[in-house]
Design an enzyme around this catalytic site. Structure first.
Site, PDB file in Angstrom:
ATOM      1  N   ALA A  54       2.471  13.563   3.148  1.00 54.13           N
ATOM      2  CA  ALA A  54       4.053  13.539   3.765  1.00 54.13           C
ATOM      3  C   ALA A  54       4.236  12.086   4.447  1.00 54.13           C
ATOM      4  O   ALA A  54       5.415  11.736   4.741  1.00 54.13           O
ATOM      5  CB  ALA A  54       4.226  14.592   4.618  1.00 54.13           C
ATOM      6  N   GLY A  55       3.158  11.357   4.977  1.00 57.31           N
ATOM      7  CA  GLY A  55       3.355  10.495   5.873  1.00 57.31           C
ATOM      8  C   GLY A  55       3.945   9.165   5.311  1.00 57.31           C
ATOM      9  O   GLY A  55       3.777   9.109   4.193  1.00 57.31           O
ATOM     10  N   ARG A  64       1.530   1.527   8.572  1.00 51.06           N
ATOM     11  CA  ARG A  64       0.647   0.507   8.697  1.00 51.06           C
ATOM     12  C   ARG A  64       0.284  -0.136   7.282  1.00 51.06           C
ATOM     13  O   ARG A  64      -0.476  -1.469   7.338  1.00 51.06           O
ATOM     14  CB  ARG A  64      -0.813   0.869   9.329  1.00 51.06           C
ATOM     15  CG  ARG A  64      -0.688   1.072  10.879  1.00 51.06           C
ATOM     16  CD  ARG A  64      -1.851   1.580  11.299  1.00 51.06           C
ATOM     17  NE  ARG A  64      -2.113   2.813  11.327  1.00 51.06           N
ATOM     18  CZ  ARG A  64      -3.314   3.585  11.603  1.00 51.06           C
ATOM     19  NH1 ARG A  64      -4.381   2.698  12.075  1.00 51.06           N
ATOM     20  NH2 ARG A  64      -3.494   4.857  11.277  1.00 51.06           N
ATOM     21  N   GLY A 100       4.092  15.486  12.191  1.00 45.86           N
ATOM     22  CA  GLY A 100       2.748  15.671  12.243  1.00 45.86           C
ATOM     23  C   GLY A 100       2.019  16.458  11.144  1.00 45.86           C
ATOM     24  O   GLY A 100       2.584  17.165  10.318  1.00 45.86           O
ATOM     25  N   TYR A 127      -1.747 -16.548 -30.856  1.00 50.22           N
ATOM     26  CA  TYR A 127      -0.942 -15.276 -30.500  1.00 50.22           C
ATOM     27  C   TYR A 127      -0.716 -14.503 -31.969  1.00 50.22           C
ATOM     28  O   TYR A 127      -0.232 -15.087 -32.730  1.00 50.22           O
ATOM     29  CB  TYR A 127       0.140 -15.947 -29.908  1.00 50.22           C
ATOM     30  CG  TYR A 127       1.076 -14.722 -29.651  1.00 50.22           C
ATOM     31  CD1 TYR A 127       0.766 -13.648 -28.485  1.00 50.22           C
ATOM     32  CD2 TYR A 127       2.375 -14.759 -30.199  1.00 50.22           C
ATOM     33  CE1 TYR A 127       1.595 -12.752 -28.417  1.00 50.22           C
ATOM     34  CE2 TYR A 127       3.118 -13.602 -29.999  1.00 50.22           C
ATOM     35  CZ  TYR A 127       2.756 -12.395 -29.017  1.00 50.22           C
ATOM     36  OH  TYR A 127       3.480 -11.593 -28.632  1.00 50.22           O
ATOM     37  N   ASN A 183       7.524 -13.425 -33.249  1.00 51.56           N
ATOM     38  CA  ASN A 183       7.861 -12.117 -33.204  1.00 51.56           C
ATOM     39  C   ASN A 183       9.188 -11.798 -32.333  1.00 51.56           C
ATOM     40  O   ASN A 183       9.746 -10.706 -32.609  1.00 51.56           O
ATOM     41  CB  ASN A 183       6.842 -11.281 -32.673  1.00 51.56           C
ATOM     42  CG  ASN A 183       6.470 -11.370 -31.330  1.00 51.56           C
ATOM     43  OD1 ASN A 183       6.153 -12.450 -30.786  1.00 51.56           O
ATOM     44  ND2 ASN A 183       6.306 -10.144 -30.696  1.00 51.56           N
TER      45      ASN A 183
END
Length: 433
Positions: A13-14, A18, A84, A342, A362
């Site tokens: 859930a956090g 950071r 928390g 290609y 193409n």
């Protein structure tokens, strides 16, 4: 213990501030899949009752995980009122008597690494490891082989900060412990959060058995920053490549190779240095040469590279793909494409040779079209095939030709060149001014 005897709760859930990213932390990729994917995959080896607790970017988390898994329960944390790790457990209702609580930012966890939680008998089992530098971790106070308490770093005294035994963040509880102590959690602490770790101190006061379990940091490494993400990627890559080498794949300078979790090898395969292989790629009895990139493709009995690029939805069988050749959404069977070409949105049949500088045109700026190339076709250097176009069997395309018609008939030579002219002394006249 079978899958019906253990429940697993994954805390995801956090916000992961950071990480310094708008993306939810658990959705950052490790070896091609979100961190949370790896944890759920490991959990499914142990349990049929898996709950993921979500809050931040919950819709995105659910959407991505449902692309990979069925029968996963999602529980939304009321993070405004109950923040928390303890708050994350408020509305979770595990089915089974033993409950394993994992963190969503530990992508290196494996079912084998979790086996100790299943085998150990205690009211509470908590993971620990010893670190030379424990900065950032909660400290674990252990006496007589029993956990006495856990102190979060931000709440720890100077003496407690000297303890090197830290909380690895994984727990196994009996269901009765969760039912009794989660409702009793308080947010009377520096961060005003509900800590799951407070269950330890309450259970200790009541005389419950709390056993520490020493775990390998490489399996329980948390990801809290992009540096952690990079460090975990290195560990995950080493595991993936080691497993494939043990299964018989030859890798040259494996530290330079990147292989995603979803890639599969069969038979005798060689992967040379500097390769990147991603997505749902299958490689069978093939040699992937140095510096090549393969994405979501199938390669059978072929060699690719060096410095070739197979983009998604390419199918290569009994084919030589040389250096600086790019293939996209094309099927090549029994083909030679030596260099500098290609091939996109194409079907190329056996015996065909694709010369240097050949390209399939193409895309007209609005739509993409298909090129069909038959058997035993010789495509001369620097020729262009403007799709939609069909080249039938046994055709020669002269070097420098642009094919714009819808079909080149079997056995034909196609050639389009302007007449070569020479202008005498033009060089001297041009540079004399």
């Amino acid at each position: 213990m079978n899958k019906d005897e253990i429940s697993i709760i994954i805390l995801a859930a956090g916000k992961g501030s950071r990480m310094k990213s708008p993306k939810a932390k658990v959705l950052h990729n490790i070896s091609g899949k979100p961190m949370l994917y790896h944890i759920i995959k490991a959990s499914q080896e142990l349990s049929n009752d898996i709950t993921v607790v979500i809050a931040h970017q919950k819709e995105a988390v659910v959407e991505q995980m449902q692309n990979y898994f069925d029968n996963i329960n999602f529980c939304i944390q009321d993070s405004d009122n109950f923040p928390g790790t303890g708050g994350a457990m408020k509305n979770v209702s595990p089915k089974n008597e033993k409950v394993l609580v994992l963190n969503g930012d530990m992508p290196l966890i494996t079912a084998d690494a979790l086996q100790g939680f299943i085998d150990t008998k205690a009211d509470i089992i908590m993971s620990i490891f010893d670190l030379e530098n424990p900065d950032g971790y909660g400290r674990v106070i252990i006496e007589n082989s029993q956990v006495q308490k856990i102190v979060e770093q931000k709440d720890a005294s100077k003496a407690q900060l000297q303890v090197s035994t830290v909380n690895a963040g994984i727990y196994a509880f009996s269901k009765s412990v969760i039912e009794k102590y989660i409702p009793l959690l308080s947010n009377d602490n520096a961060q005003k959060e509900y800590y799951l770790t407070d269950v330890i101190s309450m259970a200790k006061e009541d005389g419950l058995n709390i056993s520490p379990l020493l775990v390998d940091e490489n399996s329980f490494k948390g990801v809290n920053s992009k540096k952690d993400l990079s460090d975990s990627e290195i560990i995950m890559q080493d595991k993936i490549k080691t497993a494939w080498m043990n299964a018989g794949v030859i890798m040259q300078l494996p530290s330079t190779i990147y292989i995603e979790e979803s890639v599969t090898f069969e038979g005798e395969c060689i992967v040379e240095n500097g390769c990147r292989i991603t997505g749902n790629t299958l490689i069978t009895n093939s040699n992937i040469k140095a510096g090549s990139v393969i994405e979501d493709s199938i390669v059978k009995n072929s060699d690719v590279g060096p410095l070739a690029h197979l983009r998604p939805a390419s199918y290569i069988e009994d084919t030589h793909i040389g250096n600086f050749v790019e293939v996209k959404k094309s099927s090549l069977k029994g083909v030679k494409a030596g260099h500098l070409s290609y091939i996109g949105d194409s079907q190329v049949d056996e015996g065909t040779n694709i010369g240097a500088g050949v390209i399939t045109c193409n895309y007209d700026g609005k739509n993409k079209y298909k090129t069909i190339i038959g058997k035993n076709v010789f495509l001369g250097s620097d020729s262009q095939l403007v799709a939609p176009v069909t080249i039938e069997d046994d055709v020669m395309i002269a070097a420098g030709t642009t094919v714009t018609s819808g079909k080149v008939e079997k056995g034909s030579l196609a050639i389009s060149r302007t007449k070569l002219r020479f202008i005498k002394d033009f060089y001297y006249k041009f540079f004399s001014n």
